[in-house]
Design a protein around this motif. Structure first.
Motif, PDB file in Angstrom:
ATOM      1  N   TRP A 126       0.832  -1.246  -0.151  1.00  0.00           N
ATOM      2  CA  TRP A 126      -0.068   0.120  -0.037  1.00  0.00           C
ATOM      3  C   TRP A 126       1.016   1.301   0.020  1.00  0.00           C
ATOM      4  O   TRP A 126       0.383   2.419  -0.426  1.00  0.00           O
ATOM      5  CB  TRP A 126      -1.011   0.037   1.227  1.00  0.00           C
ATOM      6  CG  TRP A 126      -1.789  -1.044   1.214  1.00  0.00           C
ATOM      7  CD1 TRP A 126      -2.074  -2.069   2.059  1.00  0.00           C
ATOM      8  CD2 TRP A 126      -2.682  -1.594   0.179  1.00  0.00           C
ATOM      9  NE1 TRP A 126      -2.843  -3.055   1.813  1.00  0.00           N
ATOM     10  CE2 TRP A 126      -3.407  -2.479   0.563  1.00  0.00           C
ATOM     11  CE3 TRP A 126      -3.033  -0.855  -0.996  1.00  0.00           C
ATOM     12  CZ2 TRP A 126      -4.515  -3.162  -0.357  1.00  0.00           C
ATOM     13  CZ3 TRP A 126      -4.230  -1.553  -2.060  1.00  0.00           C
ATOM     14  CH2 TRP A 126      -4.598  -2.633  -1.421  1.00  0.00           C
ATOM     15  N   LYS A 127       1.980   1.131   0.426  1.00  0.00           N
ATOM     16  CA  LYS A 127       2.889   2.224   0.397  1.00  0.00           C
ATOM     17  C   LYS A 127       3.301   2.682  -1.060  1.00  0.00           C
ATOM     18  O   LYS A 127       3.499   3.665  -1.255  1.00  0.00           O
ATOM     19  CB  LYS A 127       4.378   2.041   1.164  1.00  0.00           C
ATOM     20  CG  LYS A 127       3.935   2.227   2.946  1.00  0.00           C
ATOM     21  CD  LYS A 127       4.997   1.754   3.635  1.00  0.00           C
ATOM     22  CE  LYS A 127       4.689   1.721   5.105  1.00  0.00           C
ATOM     23  NZ  LYS A 127       5.810   1.192   5.953  1.00  0.00           N
ATOM     24  N   GLU A 128       3.616   1.520  -1.661  1.00  0.00           N
ATOM     25  CA  GLU A 128       4.027   1.510  -3.052  1.00  0.00           C
ATOM     26  C   GLU A 128       2.722   2.238  -3.861  1.00  0.00           C
ATOM     27  O   GLU A 128       3.065   2.907  -4.777  1.00  0.00           O
ATOM     28  CB  GLU A 128       4.294   0.198  -3.623  1.00  0.00           C
ATOM     29  CG  GLU A 128       4.675   0.041  -5.091  1.00  0.00           C
ATOM     30  CD  GLU A 128       6.227   1.053  -5.133  1.00  0.00           C
ATOM     31  OE1 GLU A 128       6.319   1.516  -6.503  1.00  0.00           O
ATOM     32  OE2 GLU A 128       6.857   1.229  -4.287  1.00  0.00           O
ATOM     33  N   VAL A 129       1.627   1.886  -3.771  1.00  0.00           N
ATOM     34  CA  VAL A 129       0.603   2.318  -4.116  1.00  0.00           C
ATOM     35  C   VAL A 129       0.297   3.816  -3.900  1.00  0.00           C
ATOM     36  O   VAL A 129       0.081   4.596  -4.893  1.00  0.00           O
ATOM     37  CB  VAL A 129      -0.943   1.466  -3.424  1.00  0.00           C
ATOM     38  CG1 VAL A 129      -2.175   2.241  -4.497  1.00  0.00           C
ATOM     39  CG2 VAL A 129      -1.091   0.216  -4.212  1.00  0.00           C
ATOM     40  N   GLU A 130       0.405   4.321  -2.746  1.00  0.00           N
ATOM     41  CA  GLU A 130       0.559   5.731  -2.290  1.00  0.00           C
ATOM     42  C   GLU A 130       1.732   6.482  -3.157  1.00  0.00           C
ATOM     43  O   GLU A 130       1.549   7.498  -3.580  1.00  0.00           O
ATOM     44  CB  GLU A 130       0.834   5.965  -0.792  1.00  0.00           C
ATOM     45  CG  GLU A 130      -0.263   5.316  -0.082  1.00  0.00           C
ATOM     46  CD  GLU A 130      -0.110   5.321   1.622  1.00  0.00           C
ATOM     47  OE1 GLU A 130       1.080   5.720   2.037  1.00  0.00           O
ATOM     48  OE2 GLU A 130      -0.738   4.987   2.261  1.00  0.00           O
ATOM     49  N   ASN A 131       2.859   5.978  -3.212  1.00  0.00           N
ATOM     50  CA  ASN A 131       3.907   6.419  -4.059  1.00  0.00           C
ATOM     51  C   ASN A 131       3.730   6.486  -5.394  1.00  0.00           C
ATOM     52  O   ASN A 131       3.998   7.778  -5.927  1.00  0.00           O
ATOM     53  CB  ASN A 131       5.120   5.667  -3.902  1.00  0.00           C
ATOM     54  CG  ASN A 131       5.806   5.606  -2.754  1.00  0.00           C
ATOM     55  OD1 ASN A 131       5.663   6.456  -1.837  1.00  0.00           O
ATOM     56  ND2 ASN A 131       6.538   4.551  -2.280  1.00  0.00           N
ATOM     57  N   ILE A 132       2.921   5.698  -6.157  1.00  0.00           N
ATOM     58  CA  ILE A 132       2.463   5.510  -7.417  1.00  0.00           C
ATOM     59  C   ILE A 132       1.599   6.660  -7.669  1.00  0.00           C
ATOM     60  O   ILE A 132       1.703   7.523  -8.353  1.00  0.00           O
ATOM     61  CB  ILE A 132       1.936   4.280  -7.899  1.00  0.00           C
ATOM     62  CG1 ILE A 132       2.951   3.185  -7.894  1.00  0.00           C
ATOM     63  CG2 ILE A 132       1.274   4.467  -9.223  1.00  0.00           C
ATOM     64  CD1 ILE A 132       2.270   1.945  -8.260  1.00  0.00           C
ATOM     65  N   THR A 133       0.527   6.996  -6.657  1.00  0.00           N
ATOM     66  CA  THR A 133      -0.339   7.909  -6.763  1.00  0.00           C
ATOM     67  C   THR A 133       0.053   9.439  -6.581  1.00  0.00           C
ATOM     68  O   THR A 133      -0.109  10.188  -7.273  1.00  0.00           O
ATOM     69  CB  THR A 133      -1.638   7.749  -5.547  1.00  0.00           C
ATOM     70  OG1 THR A 133      -1.955   6.302  -5.467  1.00  0.00           O
ATOM     71  CG2 THR A 133      -2.592   8.807  -5.535  1.00  0.00           C
ATOM     72  N   SER A 135       3.038  10.151  -7.235  1.00  0.00           N
ATOM     73  CA  SER A 135       4.123  10.667  -8.065  1.00  0.00           C
ATOM     74  C   SER A 135       3.914  11.519  -9.271  1.00  0.00           C
ATOM     75  O   SER A 135       4.602  11.713 -10.070  1.00  0.00           O
ATOM     76  CB  SER A 135       4.897   9.419  -8.595  1.00  0.00           C
ATOM     77  OG  SER A 135       3.983   8.502  -9.393  1.00  0.00           O
ATOM     78  N   GLY A 136       2.813  11.870  -9.134  1.00  0.00           N
ATOM     79  CA  GLY A 136       2.224  12.863 -10.420  1.00  0.00           C
ATOM     80  C   GLY A 136       1.001  12.321 -11.238  1.00  0.00           C
ATOM     81  O   GLY A 136       0.473  12.640 -12.033  1.00  0.00           O
ATOM     82  N   GLY A 137       0.528  10.929 -10.621  1.00  0.00           N
ATOM     83  CA  GLY A 137      -0.447  10.334 -11.366  1.00  0.00           C
ATOM     84  C   GLY A 137      -0.317   9.807 -12.679  1.00  0.00           C
ATOM     85  O   GLY A 137      -1.028   9.745 -13.581  1.00  0.00           O
ATOM     86  N   GLU A 138       0.783   9.253 -12.944  1.00  0.00           N
ATOM     87  CA  GLU A 138       1.227   8.769 -14.225  1.00  0.00           C
ATOM     88  C   GLU A 138       0.348   7.663 -14.696  1.00  0.00           C
ATOM     89  O   GLU A 138       0.030   7.387 -15.706  1.00  0.00           O
ATOM     90  CB  GLU A 138       2.781   8.251 -14.423  1.00  0.00           C
ATOM     91  CG  GLU A 138       3.716   9.581 -14.243  1.00  0.00           C
ATOM     92  CD  GLU A 138       4.154   9.944 -12.958  1.00  0.00           C
ATOM     93  OE1 GLU A 138       5.160  10.942 -12.863  1.00  0.00           O
ATOM     94  OE2 GLU A 138       3.822   9.358 -11.988  1.00  0.00           O
ATOM     95  N   THR A 139       0.250   6.569 -13.609  1.00  0.00           N
ATOM     96  CA  THR A 139      -0.409   5.556 -13.883  1.00  0.00           C
ATOM     97  C   THR A 139      -1.935   5.610 -13.965  1.00  0.00           C
ATOM     98  O   THR A 139      -2.424   6.198 -12.763  1.00  0.00           O
ATOM     99  CB  THR A 139       0.126   4.521 -12.816  1.00  0.00           C
ATOM    100  OG1 THR A 139       1.383   4.242 -12.963  1.00  0.00           O
ATOM    101  CG2 THR A 139      -0.714   3.066 -12.960  1.00  0.00           C
ATOM    102  N   GLY A 140      -2.457   5.312 -14.927  1.00  0.00           N
ATOM    103  CA  GLY A 140      -4.053   5.270 -15.007  1.00  0.00           C
ATOM    104  C   GLY A 140      -4.652   6.652 -15.094  1.00  0.00           C
ATOM    105  O   GLY A 140      -5.911   6.784 -14.774  1.00  0.00           O
ATOM    106  N   ARG A 141      -4.071   7.696 -15.245  1.00  0.00           N
ATOM    107  CA  ARG A 141      -4.323   9.123 -15.225  1.00  0.00           C
ATOM    108  C   ARG A 141      -4.256   9.695 -16.736  1.00  0.00           C
ATOM    109  O   ARG A 141      -4.540  10.727 -17.036  1.00  0.00           O
ATOM    110  CB  ARG A 141      -3.846   9.934 -14.342  1.00  0.00           C
ATOM    111  CG  ARG A 141      -3.744   9.400 -12.950  1.00  0.00           C
ATOM    112  CD  ARG A 141      -5.011   9.141 -12.429  1.00  0.00           C
ATOM    113  NE  ARG A 141      -4.981   8.785 -11.053  1.00  0.00           N
ATOM    114  CZ  ARG A 141      -5.856   8.010 -10.464  1.00  0.00           C
ATOM    115  NH1 ARG A 141      -7.021   7.652 -10.972  1.00  0.00           N
ATOM    116  NH2 ARG A 141      -5.688   7.633  -9.099  1.00  0.00           N
ATOM    117  N   GLY A 142      -3.892   8.869 -17.646  1.00  0.00           N
ATOM    118  CA  GLY A 142      -3.941   9.272 -18.990  1.00  0.00           C
ATOM    119  C   GLY A 142      -2.599  10.186 -19.375  1.00  0.00           C
ATOM    120  O   GLY A 142      -2.768  10.801 -20.437  1.00  0.00           O
TER     121      GLY A 142
END
Length: 696
Positions: A126-133, A135-142
């Motif tokens: 879940w920390k990795e999920v938070e880091n992904i979120t 990090s600028g929203g690259e994943t899944g944000r288009g």
């Protein structure tokens, strides 16, 4: 209640209760704030679980449906076992706990095939999920990772009724079983007949099940009465007719697949689905028990049964034989899941607009095309190779490697700089920090417009967790790896090999197998657009499942990238059947032309071979051939050593020389150094033996 009834019961998730109200509210993280500081996770709450006593039964076991509107939700499936909770250990931060309030354990308990998942530190997930979120929203944000056109999200389409069976049969090369327009195609009919003649009973049942389902759909949809009758396709043999099956096949005459084996031995001579059927029918539980204290060591130490004809790895066969392998593996994988009562509902990838150049957010095939213009023969993207080599050059002893993220703003800037300078060799690699490089590597994986494990097979990868034993899970993963497109398979292999090298330094970097698995799972499974396509409940329930899959891919990579012997045996059988038919046709043509009336026999065994010798060809060298006497202990590596000793002008290393088996019942196969030549000769007496220089 009988044991069989108990095993077929599943669980139903009746609700999800958020604990968000228990968490302190925090504002958004400023861009310059250290990315190592943590805010409360949004992934909190717990499920209420009840036993499902109304599981539908079919073929002696319940059917598990893994279909979701967008992605599989393993915990919603009713299979041989229930999905374990991804709850962290007692004492870990309640921010990530699925339930911060004390409650009694549910009646459902996970089975032994998931025996060490409780040891996984899901906090890191879940920390990795938070880091992904953050990090600028690259994943899944288009947003693309670098410059260029903004990318559309990967779209997934749920197949319409009958569409999945149609696509499955087409991929298996059996389209004529439902498409009347192909009925007059004699080559297609002959190919299908040869293919079907080599199937085991469970494989044939998998085909029959899909033909029947599609027939019923077509009859309802088009009212077509002239579709091939499944009873004609799978006509049972006459009482006095002995079915022509492969050695080590799947009928009643085959050896017992469970009596003489231990739980850690992988039998690759008998079809995996046949072994699963025997396991199911005999109700034998393969309990994995170890006395080791390390959580990572709780995984069984599986090993392959020694095969004197040599192990066959991916890349050892010719493209023509690999096509046959793909068809057989597709049917076998489906049969394995069918035997366990798991109904796979694959999604269909829809074409989307993607970047046509660049490094991040570019399809693998596009990226490899542009890489091969710079470096011919490239199989793994150059940017990925460079990131991995840079991390290794800097040293794998860095504590928290892969787990501790780089600074988000700096990573984004580096990403953009790589896009413009990488191919010009102007990027300042000496200034790239370890954690930033690791963050770029993870960004590359999750920014792929199509999942690394592919949209088509992602459901199946996650459904592996529903198989009842670790051995069956490993067998399914072996088949799924073989089904991946070549670019995805090669890239995945490079990644898991790198992960293993990181784990080898765990004494200093503190990254165990479990640590690496939970950190990398969201990066591999949370492909572009993922977060917008699943609910929090689905994402939460997938955490432990995806971490377990990554763990198995890393731990057993040496087994997963091999072709099981029973599949290769079926390929040999198909080649022999095709040759017999071709020989008959040639004989008929010769008779019609009155060229000869002699009977056309199969290729004769060379005279040298009948006297205990084989002729080894070496067309790339001055010594073009040599005779080698067959002995019981002669291995392929011995042949290469003998050739080098006689050919003094050879300027290549022995590790670049390979002995090939060509012709006979195989198109072409690169031999394992430990292949016993006499045993292989007996299996394929009309083959030619050729030494080649190959750089791998």
């Amino acid at each position: 209640m009988s044991r069989q009834q108990q095993q077929s019961q599943g669980v139903v998730l009746t609700g999800y209760h958020s604990n968000a109200e228990l968490l302190p509210k925090t504002g958004p993280l400023a861009p310059c704030q250290s990315s190592q500081e943590h805010e409360p996770s949004r992934r909190t709450g717990h499920y209420t679980v009840q036993q499902n006593h109304n599981t539908h039964h079919g073929d002696k076991c319940g059917t598990t449906n893994t279909n979701l509107s967008s992605l599989p939700n393993p915990s919603a499936a009713t299979g041989p076992k229930s999905q374990p909770s991804s709850s962290p250990k007692p004492g870990s931060s309640p921010r990530h706990s699925p339930n911060s309030r004390p409650r009694s354990q549910p009646a459902c308990q996970r089975c032994n095939s998931q025996d060490s998942l409780d040891e996984l530190e899901m906090d890191d997930y879940w920390k990795e999920v938070e880091n992904i979120t953050r990090s600028g929203g690259e994943t899944g944000r288009g947003e693309g990772g670098g410059e260029g056109e903004v990318q559309e999200e990967e779209q997934q389409k749920i197949p319409e009724e009958g569409e999945q069976e149609e696509a499955w049969l087409t991929e298996a090369g059996l389209a004529r079983l439902f498409d009347d327009s192909l009925a007059a195609d004699l080559d297609q009919e002959e190919d299908s007949a040869v293919f079907l003649s080599t199937l085991t009973r469970t494989q044939a049942a998998a085909v029959e099940r899909r033909v029947t389902t599609l027939q019923q759909t077509l009859l309802r949809r088009r009212n077509r009465q002239h579709v091939p009758d499944v009873r004609d396709i799978f006509r049972p043999p006459e009482k006095d007719e002995e079915p022509d099956k492969l050695k080590g096949g799947s009928e009643n005459g085959q050896k017992d697949v469970t009596s003489s084996e231990t739980e850690t031995v992988m039998n690759v001579e008998v079809a995996f689905s046949e072994q699963a059927l025997s396991y199911r029918d005999n109700h034998q539980s393969l309990k994995v028990t170890t006395s080791m204290n390390s959580p990572d060591d709780k995984l069984p130490n599986f090993k392959l049964l020694r095969d004197k004809t040599g192990q066959t790895r991916i890349g050892d066969l010719s493209p023509l034989d690999m096509k046959k392998v793909h068809r057989l593996v597709l049917v076998e994988m489906t049969a394995l899941f069918d035997t366990a009562g798991i109904d796979l509902k694959a999604h269909k990838a829809v074409k989307v607009k993607t970047k046509e150049s660049g490094l991040f957010g570019v399809p693998l095939t596009t990226l490899l095309d542009q890489d091969q213009r710079k470096s011919p023969g490239t199989k793994v993207p150059l940017i990925l190779q460079k990131l991995i080599s840079h991390i290794e050059e800097e040293g794998l002893d860095t504590e928290g490697l892969l787990r501790i993220p780089g600074v988000a703003t700096r990573v984004k800037s580096l990403c953009q700089e790589l896009e413009t300078t990488f191919y010009d060799d102007k990027f300042p690699w000496q200034q790239l920090k370890q954690h930033d490089a690791a963050s770029l590597l993870k960004l590359f994986i999750r920014e792929l417009p199509h999942p690394l494990l592919t949209v088509e097979h992602l459901n199946a990868f996650i459904a592996v967790n529903n198989l009842p034993t670790k051995k069956q899970q490993l067998q399914a993963l072996n088949l799924l790896v073989l089904l991946l497109p070549e670019a995805n398979r090669d890239t995945l292999k490079a990644i898991v090999e790198f992960f293993q090298r990181v784990i080898d330094h765990q004494a200093k970097n503190k990254m165990t197998l479990n640590n690496v698995s939970v950190v990398m799972a969201p990066n591999i499974f949370m492909f572009k657009g993922f977060r917008s396509k699943v609910t929090e409940q689905q994402e939460f329930s997938m955490a432990t499942s995806t971490a377990n899959i990554v763990r198995l891919l890393i731990r057993y990579q040496n087994l997963l990238w091999t072709i099981p012997k029973f599949i290769l045996t079926q390929v040999r059988h198909q080649n022999m059947e095709s040759q017999r038919k071709q020989n008959k046709e040639r004989a008929v043509r010769k008779l019609l032309k009155k060229i000869t009336t002699d009977k056309l026999a199969d290729k004769a065994v060379p005279e040298e071979s009948s006297q205990g010798f084989i002729r080894v060809q070496a067309p790339q060298f001055s010594k073009v051939s040599m005779a080698v006497q067959l002995t019981a202990e002669l291995q392929a590596a011995d042949v290469l050593t003998r050739f080098l000793s006689q050919e003094s002008s050879v300027a290549v290393k022995q590790e670049e020389l390979f002995l090939y088996e060509i012709g006979g019942n195989i198109k072409e196969r690169c031999l394992d150094g430990e292949t016993y030549m006499k045993d292989l000769f007996q299996l394929n007496p009309t083959a030619e033996w050729v030494i080649k220089v190959v750089q791998r």
